[in-house]
Design a protein around this motif. Structure first.
Motif, PDB file in Angstrom:
ATOM      1  N   GLY A  73      11.874  18.886  -5.737  1.00  0.00           N
ATOM      2  CA  GLY A  73      10.970  19.260  -4.356  1.00  0.00           C
ATOM      3  C   GLY A  73      10.802  18.260  -4.116  1.00  0.00           C
ATOM      4  O   GLY A  73      10.614  18.340  -2.279  1.00  0.00           O
ATOM      5  N   ILE A  74      12.062  17.151  -4.218  1.00  0.00           N
ATOM      6  CA  ILE A  74      11.820  15.974  -2.963  1.00  0.00           C
ATOM      7  C   ILE A  74      13.167  15.743  -2.202  1.00  0.00           C
ATOM      8  O   ILE A  74      13.808  15.720  -3.035  1.00  0.00           O
ATOM      9  N   SER A  75      12.835  15.313  -0.935  1.00  0.00           N
ATOM     10  CA  SER A  75      14.270  14.951  -0.271  1.00  0.00           C
ATOM     11  C   SER A  75      14.785  14.044  -0.350  1.00  0.00           C
ATOM     12  O   SER A  75      14.218  12.854   0.881  1.00  0.00           O
ATOM     13  N   VAL A  76      16.012  13.835  -1.307  1.00  0.00           N
ATOM     14  CA  VAL A  76      16.661  12.936  -1.481  1.00  0.00           C
ATOM     15  C   VAL A  76      16.476  11.992  -0.429  1.00  0.00           C
ATOM     16  O   VAL A  76      16.838  11.292   0.592  1.00  0.00           O
ATOM     17  N   VAL A 107      13.478   0.206  -9.622  1.00  0.00           N
ATOM     18  CA  VAL A 107      12.833  -0.706 -10.353  1.00  0.00           C
ATOM     19  C   VAL A 107      12.400  -1.658  -8.591  1.00  0.00           C
ATOM     20  O   VAL A 107      13.337  -1.898  -8.411  1.00  0.00           O
ATOM     21  N   ALA A 125      14.790  13.706  -8.345  1.00  0.00           N
ATOM     22  CA  ALA A 125      13.739  13.983  -7.553  1.00  0.00           C
ATOM     23  C   ALA A 125      14.043  15.447  -7.053  1.00  0.00           C
ATOM     24  O   ALA A 125      13.014  16.358  -5.914  1.00  0.00           O
ATOM     25  N   ARG A 185       5.981   7.192  -3.860  1.00  0.00           N
ATOM     26  CA  ARG A 185       6.525   8.322  -5.510  1.00  0.00           C
ATOM     27  C   ARG A 185       8.028   8.555  -4.679  1.00  0.00           C
ATOM     28  O   ARG A 185       8.367   8.273  -5.790  1.00  0.00           O
ATOM     29  N   TYR A 205      10.356   5.689  -4.899  1.00  0.00           N
ATOM     30  CA  TYR A 205      10.658   5.079  -6.541  1.00  0.00           C
ATOM     31  C   TYR A 205      11.738   6.584  -7.422  1.00  0.00           C
ATOM     32  O   TYR A 205      12.125   6.131  -8.243  1.00  0.00           O
ATOM     33  N   ALA A 206      10.463   7.463  -7.724  1.00  0.00           N
ATOM     34  CA  ALA A 206      11.411   8.563  -8.319  1.00  0.00           C
ATOM     35  C   ALA A 206      12.989   9.423  -7.249  1.00  0.00           C
ATOM     36  O   ALA A 206      13.786   8.711  -7.843  1.00  0.00           O
ATOM     37  N   GLN A 208       0.717   3.449  -2.769  1.00  0.00           N
ATOM     38  CA  GLN A 208      -0.811   4.273  -3.053  1.00  0.00           C
ATOM     39  C   GLN A 208      -0.677   5.933  -2.224  1.00  0.00           C
ATOM     40  O   GLN A 208      -1.015   6.678  -2.257  1.00  0.00           O
ATOM     41  N   THR A 209       1.052   5.610  -2.076  1.00  0.00           N
ATOM     42  CA  THR A 209       1.222   7.157  -1.366  1.00  0.00           C
ATOM     43  C   THR A 209       2.421   7.696  -1.616  1.00  0.00           C
ATOM     44  O   THR A 209       3.114   7.574  -2.382  1.00  0.00           O
ATOM     45  N   VAL A 210       1.918   9.226  -1.186  1.00  0.00           N
ATOM     46  CA  VAL A 210       3.193  10.028  -1.435  1.00  0.00           C
ATOM     47  C   VAL A 210       4.898   9.648  -0.933  1.00  0.00           C
ATOM     48  O   VAL A 210       5.396   9.425  -2.509  1.00  0.00           O
ATOM     49  N   PHE A 222       0.791  -1.304  -0.186  1.00  0.00           N
ATOM     50  CA  PHE A 222      -0.177  -0.276   0.139  1.00  0.00           C
ATOM     51  C   PHE A 222       0.718   1.573  -0.274  1.00  0.00           C
ATOM     52  O   PHE A 222       0.740   2.113  -0.994  1.00  0.00           O
TER      53      PHE A 222
END
Lengths: 511, 394
Positions: free
Chosen positions: B283-286, B342, B279, B267, B270-271, B262-264, B258
């Motif tokens: 704006g995603i904090s790696v 992946v 990523a 995402r 995987y980004a 299904q969640t942020v 899940f």
């Protein structure tokens, strides 16, 4: 205008090189006499680097048409080694040295002095010393490359080519990363080598250097040789060079728009300086500019002039530069420590390298479209896939992205469609300020026109756009105002009515 | 398109997703044939699933670690150490099992946070950071158990995690004797839920004009998966029903499935794995994402330690040895890509099943342990070769 001196050391005849969809070189022909310093100039994408790669065997015989003659004999280079055997050596802008190895190891890398299969280090060091003397570099050959400055590293590269008994030395923008003293040293050395009979071909964007050092200059434009100018006849002047470099008709593929004259300043940058600790030098110097509401400002300049660095500095400073100066958004001083801060404040940045740092290639159009704004499609951190599908489809339609469905992986899309996905992703964050870095690089004319149309719609809706571009026609066709950047400095600001290819090029090649 | 050609096309396009199922099926069929059916017997399958449990939960965590392009070598001995700690807390300190369980999970999370700090904040390569953890936890197990030696765990609730089975519906002893009725019931519920969600999913996709499987292939898929769930249920019901281990694994895999789909946070994971630069610029904090994935790995190590100690009903000095390699193998066999970005958590479960099936089958065939290692090594290499060979085709 040919420079005849017995047989030319190098003659390139009718060289044509095609990449899928583009003719990078179109029937290029020129000759270089022995002991000459020849410059190749031209805009980005004119074909200079491709030409040198053909000459040095990076693109082997058979991948191009036309003939390369050295001392009057046709050469069919299959590898770089073949061209080296004929005395051709190329030094790229990005130096190809091993930082953790010593100077002498680097100089003889790939052609070690050996006795049977054992490397003779004593002889190597002796020879290395000799080479270093020839390039007038007074350092211990046992020092590591890492401990040298860029200028000295460049001299080591030259020493390396001398150790291979170079006759034709090719330098691709050798002075791009050097300070003035280093440039002066390099020029002295090149003149000495010339006196020793080494022929030199240099690629450079710095026209002042060209006029100072060149015996002759060949101008390339759109993959064609435009002319060769002779310094002895007084033909090499900055004016003449610029005229020949840019004299292209501007194709009118830019949809018309009334130029905006809003007085409301959205973004203002004051005295921005950036220091790159990795390169150990200043990359942005005292930059000042502003962006009004509903306006497109174009940042013109050559590759490596510092435009991308400027964008990254504003957009959360991911490279970790040391910054000083002020960034004001809607008159408020901002300090963005992460792209997230900049995005939240209403700034979006569409990267120049969509494959490298723009898109997640293995993911679908849908996932890429929403990546920068998952907040708007989720409910307490759980993604609502129905909303996501709706959003992705809306943007796919609005951008006219051509793909069977939003479930298509972006790796399978063409460059133009990838760029549209990249743009869609950033429009979905609904920014006030959109930074577009080379928005149409590597995409076809049809997709270009569509992207320009979208840009016009966006500014009409009140968005403000900063466009960084190496394509002069695009800068002139799309901007309301033009800033010209050179060597990390803003060298000029022009209203688009006053901007021409010539005066932009003058500012872009200024130091 | 004809049925056969569409089937071929579906298999070809989804070979990365289906490959491991096919591998599992082939391995199980092979061992069933070689052992005159002992392999597929209720008792053996039940046992096999219970053995898979502690590797499967590690595999799930490791899958995410590999997705974000890292590795964690410390999880085996961390699992062993936390298992030992659980035994000490229960037996020596006399703590209640209801305190011990959350405590161990919390400690696991903290340990994961420590590795995560080294990797995400300090920037040490995960291989080195977790190798340090590997040595530290190895030593910690010895310190914890050197005075007492192996600790026998007497707490029945704790031991039920690795050895117990769910109770049956009371009062139905005369109906289908020897069969676990509740297991059958749950199996039926699972099949119904699966079929319903697949139909809903297909209708949704049709509503958005996405390409869907043709009706024939769709029905074939439903029958195949329903048959699979049904037969596993039937086999398990013939022994003692669902074990608590299996229940626990299903819960963990469901939650992680899940979260990742299904969640942020999913995402973001995987980004970050697919393209960290993109990523970061999105704006995603790696850093935070990496941190979260390592914390989850630590927590699952704790769970794995509990499951293993409970299964042995004791804490031993050698607990946790090579678990990390089994988990890494499970992730790669389960479809993780060596280049990151992946891999599904359900894949890690299948990968773990493949690895334990190999062990179990070869044990039944009395193959010498030395050859067992070699075979598992070959299977791991084959899985990664498969990944490289099919990359870009799915």
């Amino acid at each position: 205008m040919d420079i005849e001196m017995n047989t030319p050391i190098l003659e390139m005849k009718g060289i044509t090189k095609e990449f899928p969809g583009v003719k990078a070189l179109d029937n290029v022909t020129f000759q270089v006499a022995k002991g000459e310093i020849r410059f190749l100039v031209g805009e980005n994408g004119a074909g200079k680097s491709t030409l040198m790669k053909v000459l040095s065997g990076v693109y082997p015989h058979g991948q191009y048409t036309g003939d390369i003659l050295i001392n009057g004999e046709v050469q069919k280079f299959g590898t770089i080694r073949d061209s080296e055997r004929m005395g051709v050596a190329i030094i790229y802008q990005e130096l190809a040295l091993f930082p953790e190895l010593t100077i002498y190891e680097n100089i003889f890398m790939g052609h070690e002095i050996s006795n049977a299969s054992r490397v003779d280090w004593n002889e190597t060091i002796k020879q290395a010393n000799k080479m270093l003397k020839r390039v007038r570099l007074n350092v211990n050959p046992e020092a590591k490359i890492r401990s040298l400055g860029v200028g000295k590293q460049q001299l080591v590269e030259i020493a390396k080519t001398l150790s291979k008994d170079v006759k034709l030395l090719i330098l691709d923008e050798p002075t791009a990363a050097l300070n003035e003293d280093d440039v002066e040293n390099l020029f002295v050395l090149l003149r000495e080598l010339k006196a020793q009979g080494v022929t030199c071909i240099m690629i450079s964007h710095k026209l002042k250097e060209v006029t100072e050092l060149a015996d002759s200059v060949t101008v390339l434009r759109d993959g064609q040789t435009i002319c060769t100018l002779d310094a002895k006849k007084g033909e090499v002047t900055e004016d003449a060079l610029i005229k020949n470099m840019v004299g292209r008709e501007i194709e009118d593929i830019h949809p018309k728009r009334d130029h905006q004259r809003s007085e409301e300043t959205v973004l203002e940058v004051k005295n921005l300086n950036a220091y790159d600790p990795k390169l150990n030098r200043d990359i942005l110097k005292d930059m000042n500019f502003n962006l009004k509401k509903g306006e497109i400002i174009g940042f013109a300049g050559l590759m490596g002039s510092g435009r991308t660095e400027l964008a990254l500095s504003i957009f959360g400073n991911t490279p970790g530069y040391r910054l000083s100066g002020d960034i004001l958004l809607h008159g408020e001083k901002k300090n963005f420590n992460h792209p997230k801060d900049a995005i939240d404040a209403g700034i979006a940045y569409v990267t120049e390298d969509r494959k490298g740092n723009g898109l997640v290639l293995d993911q679908t159009i849908k996932e890429n479209t929403t990546l920068a704004n998952l907040h708007d499609i989720s409910n307490r951190y759980v993604i609502d896939e129905n909303i996501e599908i709706k959003v992705a489809n809306e943007y796919k339609d609005a951008m006219n992205t051509k793909a069977p469905s939003i479930m298509q992986k972006v790796v399978n899309l063409s460059g133009g469609n990838q760029q549209k996905v990249s743009l869609a992703k950033w429009l979905f964050v609904k920014p006030d300020v959109l930074i577009l870095d080379e928005p149409t690089r590597g995409i076809d004319v049809g997709a270009k026109f569509e992207i320009y149309t979208i840009m016009n719609q966006l500014v009409e809706q009140g968005m403000s756009i900063i466009m960084l571009s190496s394509e002069l026609s695009e800068v002139l066709g799309m901007s309301d105002r033009v800033y010209v950047v050179s060597q990390g400095k803003i060298t000029g600001e022009l209203p688009v009515e006053e901007a021409t290819q010539e005066n932009i090029m003058v500012l872009a090649t200024q130091e | 398109m004809s049925f056969i050609s569409e089937l071929q096309k579906v298999l070809r396009e989804n070979i990365r997703d289906y490959g491991m199922f096919i591998a599992l099926f082939v391995i199980m069929a092979f061992f069933t044939a070689m052992t005159d059916g002992i392999f597929i017997s209720s008792r053996n399958i039940s046992n096999l699933l219970n053995q898979t449990g502690y590797i499967a939960v590690l595999g799930v965590g490791m899958m995410l670690i590999i997705v974000i392009r890292h590795i964690d070598l410390s999880v085996g001995f961390l699992s062993g150490f936390l298992g030992a700690l659980a035994a000490i807390a229960l037996e020596t300190w006399g703590l209640s099992v209801y305190i011990v369980l959350p405590m161990i999970l919390l400690l696991g999370t903290l340990a994961g946070a420590a590795t995560g700090t080294l990797v995400a904040v300090v920037g040490i390569p995960a291989f080195v950071a977790s190798l340090a953890g590997f040595l530290i936890y190895r030593g910690a197990i010895l310190v914890a158990l050197q005075k007492t030696g192996t600790i026998i765990i007497t707490d029945e609730t704790f031991n039920a995690i690795g050895n117990g089975y769910i109770p049956d519906i009371p009062g139905l002893d005369t109906f289908l004797p020897g069969v676990h009725k509740l297991t059958i019931l749950l199996g039926i519920v699972a099949v119904v839920l699966y079929v319903m969600s697949e139909i809903k999913n297909r209708n949704n996709k049709k509503a958005y004009n996405f390409e869907v499987l043709s009706m024939n292939i769709f029905v074939l898929k439903l029958v195949f998966v329903a048959g699979l769930i049904g037969s596993v249920t039937w086999i398990l019901a013939g022994f003692r029903g669902l074990s608590w281990t299996v229940v626990l694994v299903i819960i963990v895999v469901s939650i992680y499935h899940f979260v990742t789909t299904q969640t942020v946070l999913g995402r973001h994971i995987y980004a970050v794995g697919g393209n960290p630069e993109a990523a970061e610029l999105s704006g995603i904090s790696v850093r935070n994402t990496t941190y979260a994935v390592f914390c989850s790995m630590g927590m699952l190590s704790g769970l794995s330690g509990i499951m293993f100690a409970s299964r042995l009903q004791s804490a031993t000095m050698t607990a946790g040895t090579l678990f990390e390699l089994d988990a890494i193998a499970a992730a790669f066999v389960g479809g993780a890509s060596a280049t990151g970005g992946v891999g599904k958590v359900t894949g890690a479960l299948v990968g773990a099943l493949v690895m334990t099936s190999l062990t179990s089958g070869m044990n039944l065939m009395s193959i010498d342990i030395s050859y067992q290692y070699m075979v598992r090594g070959v299977v791991l290499a084959a899985a990664v070769i498969f990944d490289v060979a099919t990359r870009g085709k799915a």
